[in-house]
Design a protein around this motif. Structure first.
Motif, short mmCIF file in Angstrom:
data_model
loop_
_atom_site.label_atom_id
_atom_site.label_comp_id
_atom_site.label_asym_id
_atom_site.label_seq_id
_atom_site.Cartn_x
_atom_site.Cartn_y
_atom_site.Cartn_z
N ASN A 147 38.83 40.52 36.52
CA ASN A 147 40.05 40.74 37.31
C ASN A 147 39.81 41.76 38.42
O ASN A 147 40.74 42.23 39.06
CB ASN A 147 41.20 41.17 36.41
N ASN A 148 38.57 42.09 38.61
CA ASN A 148 38.16 42.98 39.69
C ASN A 148 36.85 42.43 40.24
O ASN A 148 35.93 42.16 39.46
CB ASN A 148 37.94 44.40 39.14
N PRO A 149 36.77 42.15 41.54
CA PRO A 149 37.70 42.47 42.62
C PRO A 149 39.05 41.75 42.48
O PRO A 149 39.14 40.67 41.91
CB PRO A 149 36.98 41.96 43.87
N PHE A 150 40.04 42.38 43.06
CA PHE A 150 41.39 41.81 43.12
C PHE A 150 41.32 40.43 43.80
O PHE A 150 40.91 40.23 44.42
CB PHE A 150 42.27 42.76 43.92
N LYS A 151 41.88 39.45 43.45
CA LYS A 151 41.85 38.09 44.01
C LYS A 151 40.62 37.29 43.57
O LYS A 151 40.46 36.14 43.97
CB LYS A 151 41.92 38.08 45.55
N TYR A 152 39.73 37.88 42.76
CA TYR A 152 38.55 37.12 42.32
C TYR A 152 38.97 35.82 41.64
O TYR A 152 38.47 34.74 41.97
CB TYR A 152 37.69 37.96 41.37
N ARG A 153 39.89 35.93 40.70
CA ARG A 153 40.29 34.75 39.93
C ARG A 153 40.92 33.69 40.83
O ARG A 153 40.69 32.49 40.66
CB ARG A 153 41.24 35.15 38.82
N ASP A 154 41.72 34.13 41.77
CA ASP A 154 42.40 33.21 42.66
C ASP A 154 41.41 32.49 43.57
O ASP A 154 41.40 31.25 43.66
CB ASP A 154 43.43 33.97 43.50
#
Length: 339
Positions: A147-154
């Protein structure tokens, strides 16, 4: 995390002995030529032009080379740029931020490791760090991803879906070209998608080590994106040749299971990854894989049509993987005299 190559390589002036490959498998100082006639296939022409001609190109490249590049493939340029950016951002985070992901447990659906998934059993290590996670079905797996970096999952989630769709489009062309029944590559043969994000740090002596040693992919099909740094090499006519990155192009590797299903009609290219001393290299590989219990064998209709004998006996995919892993470890140990 102290085992990760990126954790300690910046201060080195020479290669640790357990990263030095045997003389007959290391790259050496020989200059490797670039493959001049690398097959490049424009997939847009399968929609706007002659689909049968594109299918012919895919089959021809799969037979003659065991791999090819694709352009105009439908995966957006911005998405590719954002995804490789996420990969770089991830690997350049601090060790503290990545430490919770490091694991030698091969059953974890998302983890970091260095060298190979059998680091603790191998005698020679590979010059790379890896983040690996399963991708399909995405909604069941994405919560295990970083879940880090932010937006990795997206970002990486959208990329994984697009690359899976691309894989299935190419497999459909292969199905049509081989005249297999509709839906042949659905369900069991393509039910698993695995993604590896690779970081190859600069190496003080690239002649002695490898990012990945010679192998051919054991799955169905692989979609590789290499950024703008060379390192991917294939074995063509007994000689190593480099495959240059091309803007927004993917490299498509035919896996060993496709070679078996086609009864040897399609080739699965042997390839390796070399390092360099100047800059880091990042790649994203998406593997389409059968379920473990799937029976793999030459397609009977192809054997009958060609009036020949099957070249391979039926087997469960999980048994194939297990045997290959054991053979690989024995080969590595044998080079160091421990078998």
């Amino acid at each position: 995390m102290e085992k990760m190559v990126s954790s300690w390589c910046n201060t080195l002036k020479s290669i640790p002995q357990d990263y030095v490959f045997p003389e007959d498998t290391r790259p050496g100082d020989q200059i490797v030529p670039i493959l001049k006639n690398c097959p490049m296939i424009d997939l847009e022409k399968a929609v706007s032009g002659d689909r049968n001609d594109v299918i012919r190109q895919v089959l021809q490249a799969s037979q003659d080379f065991g791999f090819f590049k694709v352009i105009n493939h439908g995966v957006g340029e911005d998405l590719i740029k954002d995804t490789i950016g996420m990969v770089k951002e991830f690997f350049n985070m601090t060790n503290e931020d990545k430490a919770s992901l490091y694991s030698l447990d091969s059953y974890k659906s998302c983890r970091m490791y260095t060298s190979s998934f059998k680091y603790d059993r191998e005698s020679i290590h590979q010059w790379r760090d890896v983040l690996i996670h399963f991708c399909h079905p995405l909604d069941e797996l994405v919560d295990t991803w970083p879940n880090n970096p932010f937006k990795y999952r997206d970002v990486v989630g959208k990329f994984s879906v697009e690359v899976r769709n691309l894989s299935l489009r190419i497999l459909e062309m292969i199905r049509e070209g081989l005249e297999l029944k509709p839906g042949y590559f659905r369900d069991e043969l393509t039910g698993v998608q695995l993604m590896t994000l690779n970081h190859y740090p600069p190496c003080p002596d690239p002649s002695l080590t490898l990012g990945i040693p010679k192998h051919s992919d054991r799955n169905i099909i692989t979609i590789l994106y290499q950024d703008n740094v060379c390192g991917f090499q294939v074995l063509k006519d007994g000689q190593w040749v480099g495959v240059e990155p091309f803007a927004n192009a993917f490299v498509v590797n035919i896996g060993q299971q496709l070679k078996i299903i086609s009864n040897g009609k399609l080739e699965s290219v042997e390839h390796r990854v070399v390092t360099n001393s100047k800059e880091p290299r990042y790649t994203i590989a998406s593997f389409i894989i059968p379920h473990g219990d799937t029976i793999i064998e030459p397609e009977k209709t192809l054997v009958e049509k060609d009036n020949c004998h099957p070249l391979y006996q039926p087997f469960q995919y999980k048994d194939f993987v297990r045997a290959l892993e054991e053979e690989h470890l024995c080969e590595i140990d044998a080079t160091h005299g421990s078998v």
